[in-house]
Design a protein around this motif. Structure first.
Motif, PDB file in Angstrom:
ATOM      1  N   SER A  59     -16.622  23.117   2.932  1.00 18.42           N
ATOM      2  CA  SER A  59     -16.161  22.244   4.015  1.00 18.42           C
ATOM      3  C   SER A  59     -15.935  20.841   3.490  1.00 18.42           C
ATOM      4  N   THR A  60     -14.732  20.327   3.724  1.00 20.47           N
ATOM      5  CA  THR A  60     -14.433  18.958   3.302  1.00 20.47           C
ATOM      6  C   THR A  60     -14.507  18.011   4.472  1.00 20.47           C
ATOM      7  N   GLU A  61     -14.702  18.551   5.668  1.00 20.57           N
ATOM      8  CA  GLU A  61     -14.710  17.713   6.858  1.00 20.57           C
ATOM      9  C   GLU A  61     -15.724  16.587   6.745  1.00 20.57           C
ATOM     10  N   GLU A  62     -16.910  16.883   6.213  1.00 18.23           N
ATOM     11  CA  GLU A  62     -17.943  15.868   6.122  1.00 18.23           C
ATOM     12  C   GLU A  62     -17.617  14.813   5.059  1.00 18.23           C
TER      13      GLU A  62
ATOM     14  N   GLU B 175       0.839  -1.176   0.000  1.00 14.94           N
ATOM     15  CA  GLU B 175       0.000   0.000   0.000  1.00 14.94           C
ATOM     16  C   GLU B 175       0.885   1.240   0.000  1.00 14.94           C
ATOM     17  N   THR B 176       0.424   2.297  -0.655  1.00 15.32           N
ATOM     18  CA  THR B 176       1.174   3.536  -0.751  1.00 15.32           C
ATOM     19  C   THR B 176       0.308   4.695  -0.299  1.00 15.32           C
ATOM     20  N   ARG B 177       0.932   5.647   0.377  1.00 14.53           N
ATOM     21  CA  ARG B 177       0.259   6.885   0.771  1.00 14.53           C
ATOM     22  C   ARG B 177       0.861   8.001  -0.071  1.00 14.53           C
ATOM     23  N   LEU B 178       0.004   8.751  -0.730  1.00 16.01           N
ATOM     24  CA  LEU B 178       0.428   9.825  -1.627  1.00 16.01           C
ATOM     25  C   LEU B 178      -0.262  11.110  -1.218  1.00 16.01           C
ATOM     26  N   ILE B 179       0.532  12.169  -1.064  1.00 16.11           N
ATOM     27  CA  ILE B 179      -0.022  13.495  -0.814  1.00 16.11           C
ATOM     28  C   ILE B 179       0.452  14.389  -1.956  1.00 16.11           C
ATOM     29  N   GLY B 180      -0.493  15.009  -2.634  1.00  9.34           N
ATOM     30  CA  GLY B 180      -0.145  15.867  -3.758  1.00  9.34           C
ATOM     31  C   GLY B 180      -1.341  16.655  -4.246  1.00  9.34           C
ATOM     32  N   ASN B 181      -1.099  17.434  -5.281  1.00  8.73           N
ATOM     33  CA  ASN B 181      -2.147  18.273  -5.866  1.00  8.73           C
ATOM     34  C   ASN B 181      -2.721  17.626  -7.119  1.00  8.73           C
ATOM     35  N   ILE B 182      -4.032  17.731  -7.253  1.00  6.36           N
ATOM     36  CA  ILE B 182      -4.705  17.196  -8.431  1.00  6.36           C
ATOM     37  C   ILE B 182      -4.366  18.088  -9.627  1.00  6.36           C
TER      38      ILE B 182
ATOM     39  N   ARG C 147      -7.032  20.064   1.283  1.00  2.00           N
ATOM     40  CA  ARG C 147      -7.332  21.461   0.976  1.00  2.00           C
ATOM     41  C   ARG C 147      -8.075  21.482  -0.351  1.00  2.00           C
ATOM     42  N   PRO C 148      -9.276  22.051  -0.373  1.00  2.00           N
ATOM     43  CA  PRO C 148     -10.010  22.105  -1.639  1.00  2.00           C
ATOM     44  C   PRO C 148      -9.314  23.026  -2.632  1.00  2.00           C
ATOM     45  N   SER C 149      -9.688  22.910  -3.889  1.00  2.00           N
ATOM     46  CA  SER C 149      -9.122  23.796  -4.907  1.00  2.00           C
ATOM     47  C   SER C 149      -9.578  25.224  -4.644  1.00  2.00           C
ATOM     48  N   LYS C 150      -8.853  26.173  -5.186  1.00  2.00           N
ATOM     49  CA  LYS C 150      -9.190  27.585  -4.984  1.00  2.00           C
ATOM     50  C   LYS C 150     -10.586  27.904  -5.507  1.00  2.00           C
ATOM     51  N   ASP C 151     -11.028  27.202  -6.546  1.00  2.00           N
ATOM     52  CA  ASP C 151     -12.348  27.434  -7.127  1.00  2.00           C
ATOM     53  C   ASP C 151     -13.473  27.049  -6.174  1.00  2.00           C
ATOM     54  N   GLN C 152     -13.181  26.175  -5.215  1.00  2.00           N
ATOM     55  CA  GLN C 152     -14.210  25.709  -4.296  1.00  2.00           C
ATOM     56  C   GLN C 152     -14.381  26.636  -3.105  1.00  2.00           C
TER      57      GLN C 152
ATOM     58  N   LYS D 187     -11.033  18.282  -7.831  1.00  2.00           N
ATOM     59  CA  LYS D 187     -10.869  19.374  -8.789  1.00  2.00           C
ATOM     60  C   LYS D 187      -9.405  19.774  -8.885  1.00  2.00           C
ATOM     61  N   LYS D 188      -9.044  20.322 -10.027  1.00  2.00           N
ATOM     62  CA  LYS D 188      -7.667  20.773 -10.252  1.00  2.00           C
ATOM     63  C   LYS D 188      -7.222  21.700  -9.124  1.00  2.00           C
ATOM     64  N   GLY D 189      -6.047  21.421  -8.570  1.00  2.00           N
ATOM     65  CA  GLY D 189      -5.470  22.255  -7.526  1.00  2.00           C
ATOM     66  C   GLY D 189      -5.727  21.774  -6.116  1.00  2.00           C
ATOM     67  N   ALA D 190      -6.708  20.895  -5.921  1.00  2.00           N
ATOM     68  CA  ALA D 190      -7.001  20.396  -4.573  1.00  2.00           C
ATOM     69  C   ALA D 190      -5.815  19.579  -4.055  1.00  2.00           C
TER      70      ALA D 190
END
Length: 148
Positions: free
Chosen positions: A120-123, A6-13, A111-116, A73-76
């Motif tokens: 709230s992404t918590e839910e 398994e791999t954990r990846l953190i990055g931007n869409i 972190r959501p994209s700037k367009d969003q 979305k792009k940038g998230a």
């Protein structure tokens, strides 16, 4: 004895997620994620960055909740957990291209994209795995280079 790969990846869409209806009632949600590695060149003192793109797929059952598309979305900034695998294919010029893919089993929107805006992404960080196919049993589904 059972094993885990398994791999954990953190990055931007890199671009908004797309949906493909596959055979046998399966939905593939595809999106590329960029991982940046930053370092300082010891000889020159210059800051450098290397970007690695990982093509990600979330597998869902037909009729499953696709609310995740509101967040992919792009940038998230996302945190993904899944099974990585390489995919090689022959290009038009007869050269072989290899890419890294990730069959995603868990998604966390950091972190959501700037367009969003302030959505709230918590839910959304809930585990809705009853609608996910995960990565087991669907190895016969392969995606081509034009899937993204």
């Amino acid at each position: 004895m059972a094993t885990v790969f398994e791999t954990r990846l953190i990055g931007n869409i890199g671009k908004d997620a797309t949906v493909r209806n596959m055979e046998r009632g399966v939905i593939a949600i595809n999106f590329p994620v960029a991982h940046n590695k930053n370092w300082r060149d010891k000889r020159t003192g210059e800051s450098k960055t290397k970007t690695t793109w990982v093509n990600c797929t979330i597998w869902k059952k037909e009729g499953a909740n696709l609310r995740i598309l509101d967040f992919l979305k792009k940038g998230a900034l996302v945190e993904l957990v899944g099974t990585p695998f390489p995919k090689a294919y022959l290009q038009d010029d007869n050269s072989i291209k290899t890419e890294i893919r990730l069959n995603v089993s868990k998604t966390n929107i950091l972190r959501p994209s700037k367009d969003q805006g302030s959505t709230s992404t918590e839910e959304f960080n809930l585990d809705d795995s009853e609608n996910d196919l995960g990565t087991g049993g669907f190895d016969d589904f392969t995606l081509n280079e034009d899937d993204f």
